[in-house]
Design an enzyme around this catalytic site. Structure first.
Site, PDB file in Angstrom:
ATOM      1  N   GLU A   1       3.125 -28.666 -10.503  1.00 27.39           N
ATOM      2  CA  GLU A   1       4.186 -27.368  -9.884  1.00 27.39           C
ATOM      3  C   GLU A   1       5.763 -27.909  -9.940  1.00 27.39           C
ATOM      4  OE1 GLU A   1       1.551 -28.379  -8.943  1.00 27.39           O
ATOM      5  OE2 GLU A   1       0.203 -26.300  -8.648  1.00 27.39           O
TER       6      GLU A   1
ATOM      7  N   PHE B   1      -7.739 -22.606   4.635  1.00 30.80           N
ATOM      8  CA  PHE B   1      -7.762 -23.647   3.785  1.00 30.80           C
ATOM      9  C   PHE B   1      -6.674 -23.439   2.416  1.00 30.80           C
ATOM     10  CE2 PHE B   1      -8.808 -24.461  -1.124  1.00 30.80           C
ATOM     11  CZ  PHE B   1      -8.776 -26.002  -0.650  1.00 30.80           C
ATOM     12  N   GLN B   2      -5.760 -24.055   2.030  1.00 26.60           N
ATOM     13  CA  GLN B   2      -4.454 -23.743   1.297  1.00 26.60           C
ATOM     14  C   GLN B   2      -3.822 -22.839   2.136  1.00 26.60           C
ATOM     15  OE1 GLN B   2      -5.911 -23.688  -2.514  1.00 26.60           O
ATOM     16  NE2 GLN B   2      -5.761 -26.035  -3.544  1.00 26.60           N
TER      17      GLN B   2
ATOM     18  N   LYS C   1      -4.065 -12.914  -1.160  1.00 35.02           N
ATOM     19  CA  LYS C   1      -4.517 -12.408  -1.514  1.00 35.02           C
ATOM     20  C   LYS C   1      -5.052 -11.046  -2.565  1.00 35.02           C
ATOM     21  CE  LYS C   1      -8.846 -14.420  -4.472  1.00 35.02           C
ATOM     22  NZ  LYS C   1      -9.359 -16.044  -4.886  1.00 35.02           N
TER      23      LYS C   1
ATOM     24  N   MET D   1      21.342 -46.367 -10.939  1.00 37.95           N
ATOM     25  CA  MET D   1      22.823 -46.454 -10.166  1.00 37.95           C
ATOM     26  C   MET D   1      22.757 -46.439  -9.103  1.00 37.95           C
ATOM     27  SD  MET D   1      25.238 -44.582 -10.121  1.00 37.95           S
ATOM     28  CE  MET D   1      26.288 -42.965 -11.275  1.00 37.95           C
TER      29      MET D   1
END
Ligand SMILES: Cc1ncc(C[n+]2csc(CCOP(=O)(O)OP(=O)(O)O)c2C)c(N)n1
Lengths: 568, 163
Positions: free
Chosen positions: A50, A112-113, A162, A478
């Site tokens: 993602e 959940f999630q 949802k 760097m």
């Protein structure tokens, strides 16, 4: 017409003319994915992580001036995307992020999630919404696109539970929207603009310093006209490169921590400074107390009032869209009989030319090792200076900024504000989709590229022929440079051991890999890579490990306290 | 310097955390914060007491204005204004102290709202300093519990904050 929430989301995207959605599915967004599947107008690009979705949408936007859109699921989908959202936020990139959420009745139950998406992202978005009522969905989507693009742009997130994607509501997409609490000032104050023009015309040692605001507000044409009319010198920030042609004799190079000697000296020594769409940040002006030891009048044009007089007090603040303000200034100057003092300007240019003679970007061209600067110069030559170049973060990023002369805006795509390693490759995917047929190269380092290397798989799936130029110094260069300068050569954990064979890795993903170890082979390899128009080519350039980025202003020092290659 | 900011904000879930989050993220100081809906139920009015140099307070005002849900911000300290705070304080009031406590409440124009044979609960409104002065006037051991709302403020005369 009654539509489900999921149908509404897709209809809104179609209505906004969205071409691509960058995303990754999961439970909470399955209804939306099902609707995506049933239509063809909005195309979906399946990333491999993602973070890549957010960066790709970001690169799409930076290279096209359109809103970038990404779609991720609840919980880990969101948390993975946060780095990309924060990256876009720091550089004011217009994006709309659609996130799935657990059903409304489950919110707060540690479902959940589940995660508090609105809470987690609040400090790194321009605004965000949790849509609990399907009847509010279309208007919220409209608000999101409106907020993302107007005023100071930025990412806006819409979190959709949802059950809301399942519920039905009457659909109509508002044509326009206005929010009583959101009215960015867009037109600059006429009196202030007049005052600014007066100062500019009286200036003896003028300097123009422009940033990402010029790019974001497509103000490059106005800026160029103004500079040609006045004959003043111009420097760009890292985010502003391409806002004024890099090959123009009036351009003095980038300023700041790794800016040119001439730009930094002119910033400090000018008597009138015009700042356009820039924000005087710490990497740009160094120590503000030191900056203030010099006496100069400052004019600052920016869309965001909070960017004005934040780190540096200015004399003439002008809040508004920079393109419009510059238009107004041009009108006033064109209709005025007065012109800047030619004699003073000539002397000032004489001084600047003297600074330029220091040749602060020189490097060893006879080295037996590949010098990274040389690779960028060749890349510039072979692409005619007209490629879209994305980068990751580190030395390689600075070398592109110093050695690739960007003549046009939206050709230089990098994470300036947040400095996100892993940005380059997914951003290049977005750029190539937004600019079909364009040459897109991602200049990276062997540490950065591994932060989103999985996107090589996405490039394979969608035939995205990015040219990856890996400046492989086997160090987090760097970090190593800072450790060399400021930590007594103690290279704590900055050595990249156990690197993969990048050539084979590229091949394993179905691409072309090339390893280049000698300076004499650089040009040939680049030519060969660009000839393979339809293929992603991974060029693993083994460069001089000890090379450093110069000039450099050490942290906490002033603009004129640069150190140079020859001093080491 | 101390500043009192009055803020009109959309009465939406999350607006308060956006504002308080702004203060903590940017390291601004909040002395007190009060919020409640206005006569127009779609809007809330917030009073924030903060402290900082002029530059900092200018930034605070600009950053607040930048929040999408903030409708208006006014620095009340820029002009004449009235400031009030409400305090409820429960004090020990037994034996010979009982009369003394009542007298003190009267002097400060407090009202006794609740009485037991050992305590009084006193309501007091006024500028913050008056409430402080009242607490200082009582022997510390006699204070059982205090609760203060934080300051609310409004401009004097024709100075009106509305959309
Ligand atoms: C996600 C992330 N983690 C850490 C850093 C700190 N950091 C800045 S530059 C750098 C090294 C980058 O090394 P490499 O990609 O090899 O580029 P080079 O500097 O060698 O060109 C690191 C670790 C960062 N910018 N981003």
């Amino acid at each position: 017409m009654q539509l489900t929430g999921a149908e509404i989301v897709i209809r809104c995207l179609q209505e906004e003319g969205v071409e691509y959605v960058f995303g990754y599915p999961g439970g909470a967004v399955l209804n939306i994915y099902d609707e995506l599947f049933k239509q063809e107008q909005v195309k979906h690009v399946l990333v491999r992580h993602e973070q890549g979705a957010a960066h790709a949408a970001d690169g799409y936007s930076r290279s096209s001036h359109k809103v970038g859109v990404c779609l991720v699921t609840s919980g880990p989908g969101v948390t993975n995307a946060v780095t990309g959202i924060a990256t876009a936020y720091m550089d004011s990139i217009p994006m709309v992020i659609i996130t799935g959420q657990v059903p409304t009745h489950a919110i707060g139950q540690d479902a959940f999630q589940e995660c508090d998406t609105v809470g987690i992202t609040r400090p790194c978005v321009k605004h965000n919404f949790l849509v609990k009522d399907v009847a509010q969905l279309a208007v919220t989507m409209k608000k999101a696109f409106y907020l993302a693009q107007t005023g100071r742009p930025g990412p806006v997130l819409v979190d959709i539970p949802k059950d809301v994607t399942q519920a039905k509501a009457e659909y109509s997409y508002p044509k326009t929207i206005s929010l009583r609490s959101y009215n960015p000032v867009t037109r600059g104050h006429a009196g202030q603009i007049k005052k600014a023009v007066g100062l500019l015309l009286e200036a003896k040692r003028p300097m123009v310093y422009t940033g990402g605001g010029v790019i974001l507000n497509t103000a490059a044409p106005q800026l160029t006209r103004l500079l040609r009319l006045l004959g003043f010198p111009c420097t760009n920030t890292l985010m502003g490169l391409g806002g004024f042609p890099g090959t123009d004799p009036q351009f003095t190079g980038m300023l700041g921590m790794h800016g040119t000697y001439e730009s930094n000296m002119a910033m400090q020594s000018c008597d009138v400074l015009l700042a356009v769409g820039s924000r005087f940040d710490d990497r740009v002006i160094g120590n503000p107390t030191h900056f203030f030891r010099a006496d100069r009048k400052i004019i600052h044009i920016d869309i965001d009032p909070s960017s004005i007089s934040k780190r540096v007090r200015v004399d003439v603040p002008i809040v508004g869209y920079v393109a419009d303000v510059l238009d107004e200034m041009l009108k006033l100057i064109e209709s005025s009989p007065q012109r800047p003092d030619a004699q003073a300007l000539k002397e000032w240019w004489g001084q600047i030319k003297e600074w330029q003679r220091k040749d602060c970007l020189k490097y060893d061209r006879k080295s037996a090792l590949i010098k990274p600067q040389y690779v960028i110069e060749k890349l510039y030559e072979l692409t005619g200076g007209d490629a879209i170049i994305t980068s990751d973060v580190g030395q390689h990023q600075m070398w592109v900024a110093q050695y690739y002369k960007f003549d046009k805006p939206r050709r230089w795509i990098n994470s300036g504000g947040l400095g996100t390693m892993g940005f380059g490759l997914p951003a290049a995917m977005g750029a190539i989709l937004a600019n079909p047929g364009a040459t897109v190269a991602c200049v990276t380092g062997e540490a950065s590229i591994q932060m989103c290397i999985q996107e090589l798989s996405t490039c394979k799936q969608y035939h995205l022929p990015v040219k990856i130029v890996n400046l492989n110094n086997k160090y987090m260069g760097m970090v190593r440079q800072w450790q060399q300068f400021f930590y007594g050569n103690r290279y704590a954990e900055s050595y990249m051991d156990a690197l993969p064979d990048f050539t084979k890795l590229a091949e394993a993903y179905g691409h072309v890999g090339m390893k280049v170890e000698k300076p004499g082979d650089v040009e040939g390899a680049l030519r060969e890579a660009f000839k393979l128009k339809d293929r992603l080519v991974f060029l693993d350039m083994i460069t001089d490990q000890a090379e450093n980025v110069f000039p450099m202003i050490p942290g906490g020092k002033g603009l004129t306290e640069m150190i140079f290659a020859e001093e080491l | 310097m101390r500043h009192i900011l009055s803020i009109l904000v959309e009465n939406e879930a999350g607006a308060l955390s956006r504002i308080s989050g702004l203060f903590s993220a940017r390291g601004y100081n909040i002395e007190s914060l009060t919020v409640a809906p206005t006569e127009d139920a779609t809007m809330s009015r917030m009073t924030i007491v903060t402290a900082g140099s002029d530059d900092v307070v200018e930034q605070i005002t600009k950053q607040l204005n930048k929040l999408v849900e903030v409708v208006k911000v006014v620095d009340l300290t820029d002009g004449n204004h009235i400031e009030r705070e409400l305090m409820l304080v429960k004090v020990r009031a037994a034996g010979k102290d009982r009369d003394e406590m009542k007298r003190l409440a009267d002097i400060f124009r407090g009202r006794i709202l609740d009485v037991t044979d050992k305590s009084y609960t006193i309501e007091l409104t006024g500028p913050g300093e008056k409430l402080d002065a009242f607490l200082q006037a009582i022997e510390p051991g006699a204070i059982l519990e205090t609760v203060r709302t934080g300051a609310s403020g409004i401009g004097r005369g024709e100075r009106i904050l509305r959309v």
